[in-house]
Design a protein around this motif. Sequence first.
Motif, PDB file in Angstrom:
ATOM      1  N   GLU A   1       0.976  -1.170  -0.102  1.00  0.00           N
ATOM      2  CA  GLU A   1       0.389  -0.159   0.057  1.00  0.00           C
ATOM      3  C   GLU A   1       1.102   1.605  -0.190  1.00  0.00           C
ATOM      4  OE1 GLU A   1      -3.609   2.518   2.974  1.00  0.00           O
ATOM      5  OE2 GLU A   1      -2.096   0.264   3.288  1.00  0.00           O
ATOM      6  N   LEU A   2       0.353   1.986  -0.945  1.00  0.00           N
ATOM      7  CA  LEU A   2       1.236   3.175  -0.691  1.00  0.00           C
ATOM      8  C   LEU A   2       1.672   4.105   0.457  1.00  0.00           C
ATOM      9  CD1 LEU A   2       3.432   5.066  -2.719  1.00  0.00           C
ATOM     10  CD2 LEU A   2       0.991   6.525  -3.410  1.00  0.00           C
ATOM     11  N   THR A   3       2.126   4.650   0.682  1.00  0.00           N
ATOM     12  CA  THR A   3       2.692   5.569   2.233  1.00  0.00           C
ATOM     13  C   THR A   3       3.883   6.768   2.126  1.00  0.00           C
ATOM     14  OG1 THR A   3       4.048   4.031   3.658  1.00  0.00           O
ATOM     15  CG2 THR A   3       1.726   3.643   4.062  1.00  0.00           C
ATOM     16  N   TRP A   4       3.862   7.330   3.046  1.00  0.00           N
ATOM     17  CA  TRP A   4       4.208   8.433   2.823  1.00  0.00           C
ATOM     18  C   TRP A   4       5.607   7.984   2.969  1.00  0.00           C
ATOM     19  CZ3 TRP A   4       5.998  13.046   1.049  1.00  0.00           C
ATOM     20  CH2 TRP A   4       7.144  12.981   1.332  1.00  0.00           C
ATOM     21  N   GLN A   5       5.293   6.670   3.492  1.00  0.00           N
ATOM     22  CA  GLN A   5       7.310   6.644   3.496  1.00  0.00           C
ATOM     23  C   GLN A   5       7.711   5.358   2.899  1.00  0.00           C
ATOM     24  OE1 GLN A   5       8.771   6.576   6.885  1.00  0.00           O
ATOM     25  NE2 GLN A   5       7.441   8.218   7.519  1.00  0.00           N
TER      26      GLN A   5
ATOM     27  N   ILE B   1      16.790  17.647   1.364  1.00  0.00           N
ATOM     28  CA  ILE B   1      15.234  18.525   2.196  1.00  0.00           C
ATOM     29  C   ILE B   1      14.565  18.003   2.904  1.00  0.00           C
ATOM     30  CG2 ILE B   1      13.396  19.903   1.077  1.00  0.00           C
ATOM     31  CD1 ILE B   1      16.746  19.910  -0.449  1.00  0.00           C
ATOM     32  N   THR B   2      14.988  18.944   3.622  1.00  0.00           N
ATOM     33  CA  THR B   2      14.052  18.465   5.009  1.00  0.00           C
ATOM     34  C   THR B   2      12.801  19.704   5.499  1.00  0.00           C
ATOM     35  OG1 THR B   2      15.399  19.752   6.303  1.00  0.00           O
ATOM     36  CG2 THR B   2      15.916  17.361   6.504  1.00  0.00           C
ATOM     37  N   ALA B   3      11.904  19.431   5.784  1.00  0.00           N
ATOM     38  CA  ALA B   3      10.712  20.858   6.583  1.00  0.00           C
ATOM     39  C   ALA B   3      12.064  21.898   6.913  1.00  0.00           C
ATOM     40  CB  ALA B   3       9.997  20.369   7.078  1.00  0.00           C
ATOM     41  N   GLN B   4      13.257  21.726   7.766  1.00  0.00           N
ATOM     42  CA  GLN B   4      13.246  23.002   9.089  1.00  0.00           C
ATOM     43  C   GLN B   4      14.335  23.665   7.986  1.00  0.00           C
ATOM     44  OE1 GLN B   4      13.040  19.253   9.596  1.00  0.00           O
ATOM     45  NE2 GLN B   4      11.633  19.562  10.717  1.00  0.00           N
ATOM     46  N   GLU B   5      14.418  23.312   6.691  1.00  0.00           N
ATOM     47  CA  GLU B   5      15.956  24.252   6.089  1.00  0.00           C
ATOM     48  C   GLU B   5      15.497  23.762   4.479  1.00  0.00           C
ATOM     49  OE1 GLU B   5      20.195  26.443   5.913  1.00  0.00           O
ATOM     50  OE2 GLU B   5      19.262  24.528   7.243  1.00  0.00           O
TER      51      GLU B   5
ATOM     52  N   ASP C   1       5.392  15.676   5.034  1.00  0.00           N
ATOM     53  CA  ASP C   1       5.891  15.395   6.084  1.00  0.00           C
ATOM     54  C   ASP C   1       5.103  14.451   6.954  1.00  0.00           C
ATOM     55  OD1 ASP C   1       5.144  16.681   8.154  1.00  0.00           O
ATOM     56  OD2 ASP C   1       6.816  17.835   8.474  1.00  0.00           O
ATOM     57  N   ALA C   2       5.536  13.430   7.966  1.00  0.00           N
ATOM     58  CA  ALA C   2       4.160  12.024   8.097  1.00  0.00           C
ATOM     59  C   ALA C   2       2.951  12.854   8.966  1.00  0.00           C
ATOM     60  CB  ALA C   2       5.157  11.385   8.850  1.00  0.00           C
TER      61      ALA C   2
END
Length: 217
Positions: free
Chosen positions: A34-38, A51-55, A140-141
């Motif tokens: 099953e398609l998940t974010w992970q 790439i991260t949501a912080q910077e 992100d999750a």
Amino acid sequence: MKLRKRLAAVLLSAVMILTGLTACDGTAPAGPAELTWQNSRTKQYFDAKGITAQEYTLTADMMASGQKVELKYAIKGKRAGYETAADSKLRVDADGNVYLIGFRGSNKELEWWQYPAGSQSAESYAPFIRACEGYFMLPDAESIGSIAAGEYKDYYTETIKLHRNGVYATYTYCFEGSELSCILMESAGGMMNNIELKPTADEAVIAIPPVDRVIND
């Protein structure tokens, strides 16, 4: 006798095929995960870019509301900024002060306005600047509401619905192999291509500008 042997051989082959299609414990083999974010291609792409949501910094060509513009966006912690033209620049600092380009009088000269943190305008602008006005939010999750695979033209796609700090958006990421080709922005009614991502924030996009006018409301 020969006919019976042939029938027996056919039956035996059928049994062997059915047996091969079932697991040793008698259950059917597992289907596609099953398609998940992970396990999504989108996450794999952003992870490969570091790439991260912080910077990060994003630059791209964007078509929105019938207009083509070059988008620049950067975020570092709670500091963020984006611009689409010389007279369209917005920034928010770590304290929540908001800065944007305005016009000076009837001569239309550009100047920087500041809305102090805690003011009604600053509270309204800040989350949208950090979310690039909904044009682009890194999923992100915690922010994802749903994710679904599909197709668009010749691309494999993953459509993600997400929200962060009261800003909701839906993006369809279009992949050519493992590379991101374009993003369809349902909420903004447009498309983004020629996308470049860097894992560090462009300080020129988030730097605190010289303030010409402070507006309290």
